[in-house]
Enzyme design. Structure first.
Site, PDB file in Angstrom:
ATOM      1  N   ARG A  73     -13.478  14.377   6.693  1.00 48.24           N
ATOM      2  CA  ARG A  73     -12.134  14.968   6.861  1.00 48.24           C
ATOM      3  C   ARG A  73     -11.741  15.779   5.647  1.00 48.24           C
ATOM      4  O   ARG A  73     -11.104  16.825   5.755  1.00 48.24           O
ATOM      5  CB  ARG A  73     -11.103  13.852   7.090  1.00 48.24           C
ATOM      6  CG  ARG A  73     -11.196  13.210   8.462  1.00 48.24           C
ATOM      7  CD  ARG A  73     -10.403  11.914   8.512  1.00 48.24           C
ATOM      8  NE  ARG A  73      -9.003  12.115   8.175  1.00 48.24           N
ATOM      9  CZ  ARG A  73      -8.211  11.180   7.629  1.00 48.24           C
ATOM     10  NH1 ARG A  73      -8.693   9.985   7.345  1.00 48.24           N
ATOM     11  NH2 ARG A  73      -6.968  11.454   7.366  1.00 48.24           N
TER      12      ARG A  73
ATOM     13  N   ASP B  41     -14.721   4.334   7.438  1.00 45.00           N
ATOM     14  CA  ASP B  41     -13.699   5.152   6.781  1.00 45.00           C
ATOM     15  C   ASP B  41     -14.301   5.969   5.646  1.00 45.00           C
ATOM     16  O   ASP B  41     -13.924   7.121   5.457  1.00 45.00           O
ATOM     17  CB  ASP B  41     -12.552   4.290   6.250  1.00 45.00           C
ATOM     18  CG  ASP B  41     -11.489   5.155   5.583  1.00 45.00           C
ATOM     19  OD1 ASP B  41     -10.897   5.995   6.296  1.00 45.00           O
ATOM     20  OD2 ASP B  41     -11.283   5.042   4.359  1.00 45.00           O
TER      21      ASP B  41
ATOM     22  N   HIS C 232       0.840  -1.190   0.000  1.00 45.45           N
ATOM     23  CA  HIS C 232       0.000   0.000   0.000  1.00 45.45           C
ATOM     24  C   HIS C 232       0.873   1.236   0.000  1.00 45.45           C
ATOM     25  O   HIS C 232       1.813   1.344   0.780  1.00 45.45           O
ATOM     26  CB  HIS C 232      -0.903   0.020   1.244  1.00 45.45           C
ATOM     27  CG  HIS C 232      -1.794   1.223   1.284  1.00 45.45           C
ATOM     28  ND1 HIS C 232      -3.004   1.245   0.624  1.00 45.45           N
ATOM     29  CD2 HIS C 232      -1.631   2.434   1.840  1.00 45.45           C
ATOM     30  CE1 HIS C 232      -3.552   2.441   0.801  1.00 45.45           C
ATOM     31  NE2 HIS C 232      -2.745   3.186   1.544  1.00 45.45           N
TER      32      HIS C 232
HETATM   33  N1  URA Z   1      -5.081   7.327   2.402  1.00 41.98           N
HETATM   34  C1  URA Z   1      -6.111   6.828   3.099  1.00 41.98           C
HETATM   35  O1  URA Z   1      -6.668   5.796   2.748  1.00 41.98           O
HETATM   36  N2  URA Z   1      -6.528   7.487   4.194  1.00 41.98           N
HETATM   37  C2  URA Z   1      -5.958   8.624   4.629  1.00 41.98           C
HETATM   38  O2  URA Z   1      -6.389   9.158   5.619  1.00 41.98           O
HETATM   39  C3  URA Z   1      -4.885   9.146   3.881  1.00 41.98           C
HETATM   40  C4  URA Z   1      -4.456   8.467   2.779  1.00 41.98           C
END
Ligand code: URA
Ligand code: CA
Length: 442
Positions: A168, A161, A82
């Site tokens: 965010r 998320d 990743h």
């Molecule tokens: N990539 C992500 O998946 N989340 C973040 O907060 C920043 C980069």
């Protein structure tokens, strides 16, 4: 439990308990906690931070907010990689098939590009027919047959998320180490790999602008992964200039093909970062005992063409026209109305770049999205002609732009030029790789 009291305590810099963190995540996902309260909380976290224990608990609560993928019926140690996001970062399309060619099992879920960074899914979709929306059982079957497949995250993977990241993004709370660590690791842990190599970018084109911040983020993510029984390592690599020379979707697929075809030299930054990622993936998957052995296997998979064959097969099994995965035929996907060279306005050394501006220049040509709804033109983008440290004469090209829609061309050229600093005297070139963070050296 009143959420307002939790916000107040976090604003004072106090820690939240694991029950409170779970209450927050579950409440926000269910809608019981409204956006305005969660915005205040993310800002308090951004300003006051979280302990490593709180961050690990947040990661777990987020991971458990949706489905988790079970890869245990696939053979061997499932290994993933990743990147925290960059410009010209074509590593997945190189290293995933290379590791598969070396006997690895890479069942990867990737993201799309947003803002100045590119996303692997968009690059894959530049090949006609290629799909990244494949049902889980078919995805696993492709991995069984070819050792590698790359698809999009399923809708039900870490819904917490999706919701928190969207918030965010519009409340200036992206750049927070605990929030980034929990966002990335919740998704990585939910997607089922046993071993994960993280590529934490640092520099002008990255979320982390300084090495101490990047080290903190990398160490935290390695600790969280190890805590849950996964094998995790993190590289810290440079994002002060684009990693590869190509910035754009089909352009980056071409560069990946060139690398796998042996057409890119070993001292090239993209080559070096791909090799290093591959080395640590093979070692975590118990497919090599030393870095030297891993490097030799990966180089052999370039030289004998087996890496490129795995990429081609992956496109075929993901319903794409794999005949394009060829160093010549890929050029047919790069037919644009105009090729425009952007000349240097003065002679001198390229002493600095701003990778975010260069990524944004490509996005303005149509290679990326400003909002999630924007359409991408897969053929457009730019190819760098210089790197940090290059000497350039006035009038020589800094890059070639691949252009279809000229609406924002002038703005793109201006943005690109702002991203390149030329001076009379050379400056120290930033290193490509700063550090490798492992469980042992945290
Ligand atoms: N990539 C992500 O998946 N989340 C973040 O907060 C920043 C980069
Ligand atoms: Ca991305």
């Amino acid at each position: 439990m009143r959420f307002v009291d939790m916000i107040e305590r976090k604003a004072e810099g106090l820690a939240l308990s694991s029950e409170e963190i779970r209450f927050m995540v579950d409440g926000y996902v269910s809608g019981a906690i409204p956006d305005y309260q969660m915005s205040a909380m993310t800002m308090a976290i951004m300003l006051k931070g979280m302990s490593d224990v709180e961050t690990a608990q947040l990661t777990m609560a987020m991971m458990e907010s949706g489905d988790t993928v079970d890869l245990s019926d696939l053979p061997g140690i499932k290994v993933d990689k990743h990147s925290t996001g960059g410009v010209g970062d074509t590593t997945t399309l190189v290293v995933a098939p290379l590791v598969a060619a070396c006997g690895g099992t890479v069942a990867k879920m990737s993201g799309r590009g947003l803002g100045h960074t590119g996303g692997t899914l968009d690059k894959i979709e530049s090949v006609p027919g290629a799909s990244v929306e494949i049902p889980l059982e078919e995805f696993k079957d492709i991995v069984r047959r070819n050792g590698v497949a790359v698809i999009g995250q399923t809708a039900k993977l870490v819904p917490a998320d999706k919701k928190i990241y969207a918030l965010r993004d519009v409340t200036a709370t992206v750049r927070s180490i605990p929030l980034i660590a929990s966002s990335i690791m919740s998704k990585k842990l939910a997607s089922g790999a046993d071993a994960i190599v993280l590529d934490v970018k640092v520099g002008s084109g990255a979320f982390m602008r300084t090495l101490p911040e990047a080290k903190k983020l990398a160490s935290l993510m390695v600790s969280i992964g190890e805590l849950t029984g996964r094998r995790v390592r993190a590289l810290i690599t440079d994002m002060n200039q684009p990693l590869g020379m190509a910035v754009g979707n089909a352009l980056e697929v071409r560069e990946a093909i060139q690398l796998l075809n042996g057409d890119i030299p070993e001292d090239d930054p993209l080559y070096r970062v791909c090799l290093l990622l591959g080395i640590h993936m093979l070692m975590l998957a118990d497919l090599a005992e030393s870095e030297e052995e891993a490097a030799a296997k990966l180089k052999a998979a370039i030289h004998d063409g087996s890496g490129l064959r795995h990429l081609k097969k992956m496109f075929e099994l993901q319903h794409g026209d794999a005949s394009y995965i060829d160093p010549q035929k890929i050029n047919q996907l790069l037919k644009v109305n105009k090729l425009i060279e952007v000349p240097a306005e003065t002679s001198g050394y390229v002493t600095a770049m701003n990778a975010e501006k260069i990524g944004t220049a490509a996005q303005l040509l149509g290679a990326g999205r400003a909002t999630k709804e924007d359409q991408i033109d897969h053929a457009v983008g730019l190819v760098m002609k210089v790197r940090c440290g290059s000497y350039i004469k006035e009038g020589e090209p800094l890059c070639t732009m691949y252009v279809n829609d000229e609406t924002r061309l002038a703005e793109s050229i201006r943005m690109f030029r702002e991203g390149i600093e030329i001076s009379s005297f050379p400056k120290k070139v930033p290193p490509m790789v700063y550090e490798v963070i492992t469980r042992e050296n945290i």
